[in-house]
Design a protein around this motif. Structure first.
Motif, PDB file in Angstrom:
ATOM      1  N   MET A 197       3.946  37.387  39.326  1.00 26.54           N
ATOM      2  CA  MET A 197       3.143  36.729  38.299  1.00 26.54           C
ATOM      3  C   MET A 197       1.702  37.233  38.318  1.00 26.54           C
ATOM      4  SD  MET A 197       5.113  34.707  36.569  1.00 26.54           S
ATOM      5  CE  MET A 197       4.202  33.361  35.813  1.00 26.54           C
ATOM      6  N   LEU A 223       7.340  28.367  35.145  1.00 28.77           N
ATOM      7  CA  LEU A 223       7.785  29.081  33.944  1.00 28.77           C
ATOM      8  C   LEU A 223       8.163  28.102  32.835  1.00 28.77           C
ATOM      9  CD1 LEU A 223       9.969  31.821  35.664  1.00 28.77           C
ATOM     10  CD2 LEU A 223       7.576  31.956  34.970  1.00 28.77           C
ATOM     11  N   THR A 268       6.999  38.219  34.341  1.00 27.13           N
ATOM     12  CA  THR A 268       8.022  37.168  34.420  1.00 27.13           C
ATOM     13  C   THR A 268       9.417  37.710  34.716  1.00 27.13           C
ATOM     14  OG1 THR A 268       8.195  37.153  32.001  1.00 27.13           O
ATOM     15  CG2 THR A 268       6.767  35.498  33.018  1.00 27.13           C
ATOM     16  N   LEU A 320      11.452  35.138  28.575  1.00 29.30           N
ATOM     17  CA  LEU A 320      10.775  35.519  29.811  1.00 29.30           C
ATOM     18  C   LEU A 320      11.485  36.616  30.600  1.00 29.30           C
ATOM     19  CD1 LEU A 320       9.642  31.949  30.912  1.00 29.30           C
ATOM     20  CD2 LEU A 320       8.271  33.720  29.803  1.00 29.30           C
TER      21      LEU A 320
END
Length: 452
Positions: free
Chosen positions: A346, A390, A352, A292
């Motif tokens: 987001m 996440l 991310t 991420l």
RNA sequence: GGCGACGUAGCCAAGUGGUUAAGGCAGGGGUCUGCAAAACCCUGAUCGGGGGUUCGAAUCCCCCCGUCGCCUCCA
């Protein structure tokens, strides 16, 4: 929220067509162990789903298993086991790895071999409408029957002809046509059909399953970039030709590649790191952080250093979120500002890396407040909440817990030594625990230990 | 050949026209500590190269260099 749609090649404002978001994610062909590239893809679509739910959308998520396919048959025959057994083994392994990676399970996991009636029905419909034809027990999709074939991947049938593969014995009208149904060959699993015994081609199963479980039009269809052509292109052709409804999919999302050095990580190149190995070395949060910190559409390159960095970063967030604060006045961390920063990132096509940057800044702010002896429950709760979007648990890996009483004993022993100013011996205990992977931290409230 | 992506500090990686170019990891200095660890403070890049547009570009245009992916196995 804006999402990049592969079909339009632009960012588009996302809005579902109905009161729930219908998502179909292409699953694996379970003929071998899954690697970090698969983890990357499913982590990304997990984050998409979690974020949509965070925004208040109701989501229906379907992910398939393509449990009948050429490579699966070859592999099963080589090992002398039934295809179904081989597939089941890898599916179970994959399920467990997904669980450990904290990936929210889809609502449905249909398997191609259990959807044969739907597949046959769809192929029959395509034949009736003139979009498909039978040849030697095979059935092919007539690519030229759909004038917009190639719209997703940006190619046209004529320019593809040179490269198209025609297997000996195939009776395609056009080299670009693709198989919907393959007549049974010796030693292959097969099902009865109007065209004789055989099995589904590679692409039809996804059209059949998405149609059966989600209907004619999906909101989001996701997968790796390599699926754009031919897989998703062919799905569009089949599904739109069959239902007569456009579009088959409203938003096409594709994630970039995990590369190994300069090359793509893939089973056929043999340069894979398995999910199992990643989990064991870096933990679920570590693997997720690694994935991420890069944008999902960019290529991500594997390196031990990058994974290690992800593991350390996960540890930083975990400690910030879990170490207790003081009894002083509550910290005045602007949690709403951090939340807004997170949401804004987001909303921008799942940025991310930016969202994580907000979490790290929140962590620093929170740590500073803890150093000042303030109460930090509120910022910690926010950090936990946003990290969960996440898919980060911020929990210590639950291993070696049986050893906890012994570690506690050693810690007490060492603290007796420290009280007696026997530092050399105390340090030996700490170093010994360190070699076993246990880190000690002395603080004003005593000594705590952790793995890593 | 067709289509597409990429090149930002030691490493990973955001940012795509305008404050001091996010964040993480690693490194250096400091605070804390018996020493550590963790945490905190301080510390590094003018954005592959060249040209152009603009008051102003990492961000737009052109050329060049380098890397990668897809073109019917692949998340």
């Amino acid at each position: 929220m804006r999402l990049y749609n592969t079909m339009s090649r632009r960012l588009e404002e996302f809005a579902p067509s109905g009161d729930e978001v219908k998502i179909y994610v292409c699953g694996i062909t379970p003929y071998d162990r899954a690697h970090l590239g698969h983890a990357m893809s499913y982590i990304i679509f997990d984050v998409l789903r979690r974020y949509l739910e965070f925004l208040g959308f109701r989501v229906k998520h379907v992910q398939n298993y393509t449990d009948i396919e050429d490579k699966l048959i070859m592999r099963a025959n080589a090992q002398g086991v039934p295809v179904s057994e081989l597939a089941t083994r890898y599916i179970e392994e994959f399920d467990e790895e997904m669980r450990e990676l904290n990936i929210t399970p889809a609502h449905l996991f249909p398997r191609a071999t259990q959807e044969i009636p739907t597949i046959i029905e769809m192929i029959e419909g395509l034949v009736e409408k003139g979009h498909a034809y039978q040849a030697n027990g095979d059935v092919y999709f007539r690519v030229r029957s759909k004038s917009d074939y190639g719209k997703l991947s940006g190619r046209d049938v004529d320019s593809m002809r040179a490269g198209a593969r025609v297997e000996p014995g195939e009776r395609k009208e056009d080299p670009a046509d693709f198989a919907l149904w393959k007549g049974a060959k010796e030693g292959e699993p097969s099902w009865e059909s109007p065209w004789g015994p055989g099995r589904p081609g590679w692409h039809i199963e996804c059209s059949a399953m998405s149609f059966r479980y989600l209907g004619e039009t999906l909101d989001i269809h996701g997968g790796g970039q390599d699926l754009i052509f031919p897989h998703h292109e062919n799905e569009i052709a089949q599904s739109e030709a069959y239902t007569g409804t456009q579009p088959f999919v409203r938003y096409w999302l594709h994630n970039g590649w995990l590369t190994f050095g300069e090359e793509k990580m893939s089973k056929s190149l043999g340069n894979i790191i398995t999910i199992r190995e990643g989990l064991e070395k870096y933990g679920a949060d570590g693997v997720r952080l690694f994935v991420l910190t890069s944008h999902y559409r960019s290529p991500l390159s594997y390196s031990e250093e990058a994974l290690e960095s992800g593991k350390r970063a996960a540890e930083r967030l975990r400690l910030a979120a879990t170490l207790p604060g003081g009894n002083g006045p509550p910290a005045d961390v602007p949690v709403e500002a951090y939340r807004e920063r997170f949401v804004e990132a987001m909303d921008d096509d799942l940025n991310t890396p930016e969202a994580l940057a907000a979490l790290f800044d929140l962590a620093r702010d929170l740590n500073r407040a803890r150093d000042e002896g303030r109460a930090i429950e509120e910022p910690q709760a926010t950090l936990h909440e946003l990290a969960a979007v996440l898919g980060l648990t911020l929990r210590e890996p639950e291993t070696a817990m049986g050893a906890a009483p012994f570690i506690d004993l050693l810690v007490r022993l060492r603290n007796d030594l420290r009280a007696a100013k026997q530092f050399e011996q105390a340090d030996r205990v700490r170093a010994g625990l360190g070699e076993l992977g246990i880190t000690l931290e002395d603080g004003p409230e005593g000594t705590r230990w952790r793995r890593g």
